[in-house]
Design a protein around this motif. Structure first.
Motif, PDB file in Angstrom:
ATOM      1  N   LEU A 149      22.842  93.147  39.371  1.00 41.83           N
ATOM      2  CA  LEU A 149      21.603  92.676  38.322  1.00 41.83           C
ATOM      3  C   LEU A 149      21.857  92.759  36.841  1.00 41.83           C
ATOM      4  CD1 LEU A 149      19.824  96.177  40.485  1.00 41.83           C
ATOM      5  CD2 LEU A 149      18.813  94.313  40.344  1.00 41.83           C
ATOM      6  N   GLY A 150      22.766  93.324  36.292  1.00 40.13           N
ATOM      7  CA  GLY A 150      23.556  93.524  35.249  1.00 40.13           C
ATOM      8  C   GLY A 150      23.384  91.764  34.369  1.00 40.13           C
ATOM      9  N   ASN A 151      24.479  91.285  35.572  1.00 41.79           N
ATOM     10  CA  ASN A 151      24.244  89.335  35.522  1.00 41.79           C
ATOM     11  C   ASN A 151      23.102  88.707  35.198  1.00 41.79           C
ATOM     12  OD1 ASN A 151      27.141  90.117  34.834  1.00 41.79           O
ATOM     13  ND2 ASN A 151      27.427  89.949  36.630  1.00 41.79           N
ATOM     14  N   ALA A 152      22.037  89.194  36.238  1.00 43.89           N
ATOM     15  CA  ALA A 152      21.099  88.875  36.520  1.00 43.89           C
ATOM     16  C   ALA A 152      19.949  89.009  35.985  1.00 43.89           C
ATOM     17  CB  ALA A 152      20.765  88.648  38.244  1.00 43.89           C
ATOM     18  N   ALA A 153      20.343  89.870  34.624  1.00 42.60           N
ATOM     19  CA  ALA A 153      19.173  90.041  33.960  1.00 42.60           C
ATOM     20  C   ALA A 153      18.548  89.122  33.409  1.00 42.60           C
ATOM     21  CB  ALA A 153      19.305  91.536  32.940  1.00 42.60           C
ATOM     22  N   VAL A 154      18.545  88.334  32.804  1.00 37.53           N
ATOM     23  CA  VAL A 154      17.763  87.161  31.724  1.00 37.53           C
ATOM     24  C   VAL A 154      16.750  86.362  32.779  1.00 37.53           C
ATOM     25  CG1 VAL A 154      18.018  85.250  31.200  1.00 37.53           C
ATOM     26  CG2 VAL A 154      19.365  86.745  30.320  1.00 37.53           C
ATOM     27  N   ALA A 155      17.778  86.061  34.280  1.00 38.90           N
ATOM     28  CA  ALA A 155      16.607  85.653  35.116  1.00 38.90           C
ATOM     29  C   ALA A 155      15.248  86.952  36.071  1.00 38.90           C
ATOM     30  CB  ALA A 155      17.441  85.554  36.851  1.00 38.90           C
ATOM     31  N   ILE A 156      15.800  87.898  36.041  1.00 45.18           N
ATOM     32  CA  ILE A 156      14.557  88.326  36.420  1.00 45.18           C
ATOM     33  C   ILE A 156      13.650  88.943  35.496  1.00 45.18           C
ATOM     34  CG2 ILE A 156      14.178  91.010  36.743  1.00 45.18           C
ATOM     35  CD1 ILE A 156      17.943  91.511  37.712  1.00 45.18           C
ATOM     36  N   ALA A 157      14.655  89.553  34.204  1.00 45.15           N
ATOM     37  CA  ALA A 157      13.482  89.181  32.737  1.00 45.15           C
ATOM     38  C   ALA A 157      12.116  87.473  33.031  1.00 45.15           C
ATOM     39  CB  ALA A 157      14.092  88.855  31.632  1.00 45.15           C
ATOM     40  N   ALA A 158      12.852  87.083  33.509  1.00 45.83           N
ATOM     41  CA  ALA A 158      12.091  85.496  33.408  1.00 45.83           C
ATOM     42  C   ALA A 158      11.073  85.879  34.174  1.00 45.83           C
ATOM     43  CB  ALA A 158      12.876  84.645  33.880  1.00 45.83           C
ATOM     44  N   ILE A 159      11.379  86.165  35.696  1.00 47.96           N
ATOM     45  CA  ILE A 159      10.552  86.494  36.598  1.00 47.96           C
ATOM     46  C   ILE A 159       9.514  87.589  36.185  1.00 47.96           C
ATOM     47  CG2 ILE A 159      10.581  87.305  38.903  1.00 47.96           C
ATOM     48  CD1 ILE A 159      13.317  86.125  39.600  1.00 47.96           C
TER      49      ILE A 159
END
Length: 348
Positions: A163-173
């Protein structure tokens, strides 16, 4: 001004104020003029000015409302009925009560959704803090002690790392979801299409079915109080409470039973709109010449039933979320604390 429909709070106040002024002996034109002079908002004043201009041309109040392009069709139809039957004051009072009830219903629905949503967000936040921040600390402690966390705790920590590594993608979603929500609220046509699809799918089920029935009953009560005949009252009530195929079918069935000569209470009960108990009350009201009063009592009971159903749903959701969050947090903590306690016991 466009075709923006006024909100229910404003409509309720407007109808109540107009009813008071008309009951005091003022003409419709003078009443609207008084309201325009006292209106603090520019948008409201512009709408009332349109009404004044239409009334000065000799148009009926219902036509003036239609020309303003800011009032719902239901209100326009009811005002027209009130004008035809000579019961405009009573109709406006009933409309004020109707829109006030819609406001209360909207507040009830929002509150019923808000509290569980807050609990859900807090639950997710607590779990994220545990798996993203707390578990790595425990992992370091276990590493210094020369051992590892339990497989469950390790899996959760790895998920937190992902989740930490994918924070940018999650924020974009989430940003995309937020933009979509903004577009839905900004585009009336899209909002209407989604609302229609939702209503057609879920509008006749559970609490949504009760809300639709409550709106139909209340609209029937208002129509009957305004002197409208039964068939037209059903058609008008169906306009504000329909939308799903199942609900519309109930309305068609009710109209069919009326056309076959069935009394109103039998038609509404046979169509599944009223319960047997409410049908009995309407039957008694009809025989005693007070069907509108009976319908008012049925509407009040229906309103209470919707509120009670909302409270029951919230009463189930809140403790369920608390239990789920407690279990999840407990499992996470136990997955690291039990092995740690075992190590400390062995050391001791």
């Amino acid at each position: 001004m466009g075709k923006k429909v006024l909100n229910n709070t404003y409509l309720s106040m407007l109808c109540a104020e107009l009813a008071m002024l008309l009951d005091a002996g003022l003409t419709t034109g003078d009443s609207v003029q008084v309201l325009k002079d006292d209106e603090p908002g520019k948008e409201g004043k512009a709408i009332l000015q349109k009404l004044t201009d239409s009334l000065e041309k000799g148009e009926h109040f219902s036509q003036a409302l239609q020309n303003a392009e800011a009032f719902p069709k239901y209100m326009i139809h009811m005002v027209e009925i009130g004008e035809r039957t000579g019961r405009l004051v009573e109709t406006l009072r009933a409309l004020a009560e109707y829109y006030e009830r819609q406001v209360r219903l909207s507040v009830t629905i929002k509150n019923s959704v808000l509290y569980p949503a807050i609990l859900l967000i807090l639950m997710i936040a607590v779990v994220l803090v545990l798996i993203v921040q707390v578990l790595p600390i425990f992992n370091d402690v276990f590493a210094r002690l020369g051992t590892q966390m339990s497989p469950l705790a390790t899996a959760l920590m790895n998920f937190g790392g992902w989740l930490g590594n994918a924070a940018v993608a999650i924020a974009a979603i989430f940003a995309a979801i937020f933009i979509i929500i903004i577009l839905i609220f900004s585009l009336p046509s899209l909002r209407t299409a989604l609302s229609k699809a939702f209503t057609n799918k879920w509008g006749s089920k559970g609490i949504f079915g009760k809300i639709a029935s409550s709106r139909f009953i209340y609209a029937m009560r208002l129509s009957m109080a305004s002197g409208l005949d039964t068939g037209d009252a059903i058609d008008l009530a169906a306009q504000v409470s329909g939308g799903s195929k199942a609900i519309d079918e109930k309305h068609r069935r009710c109209t069919q039973l009326i056309s076959e000569g069935k009394p109103l209470h039998e038609a509404m009960t046979g169509a599944g709109i009223l319960s047997g108990q409410d049908g009995k009350m309407l039957s008694i009201g009809t025989r005693s010449g007070k069907s509108d009063q009976a319908m008012a009592e049925i509407a009040r009971r229906s309103d209470l039933d919707v509120s009670d159903s909302m409270d029951r749903i919230v009463g189930r959701i809140e403790p369920t979320l608390v239990i789920i969050s407690s279990v999840i947090v407990g499992i996470i903590l136990l997955s690291v604390m039990l092995p740690l306690m075992g190590i400390m016991t062995a050391i001791g």
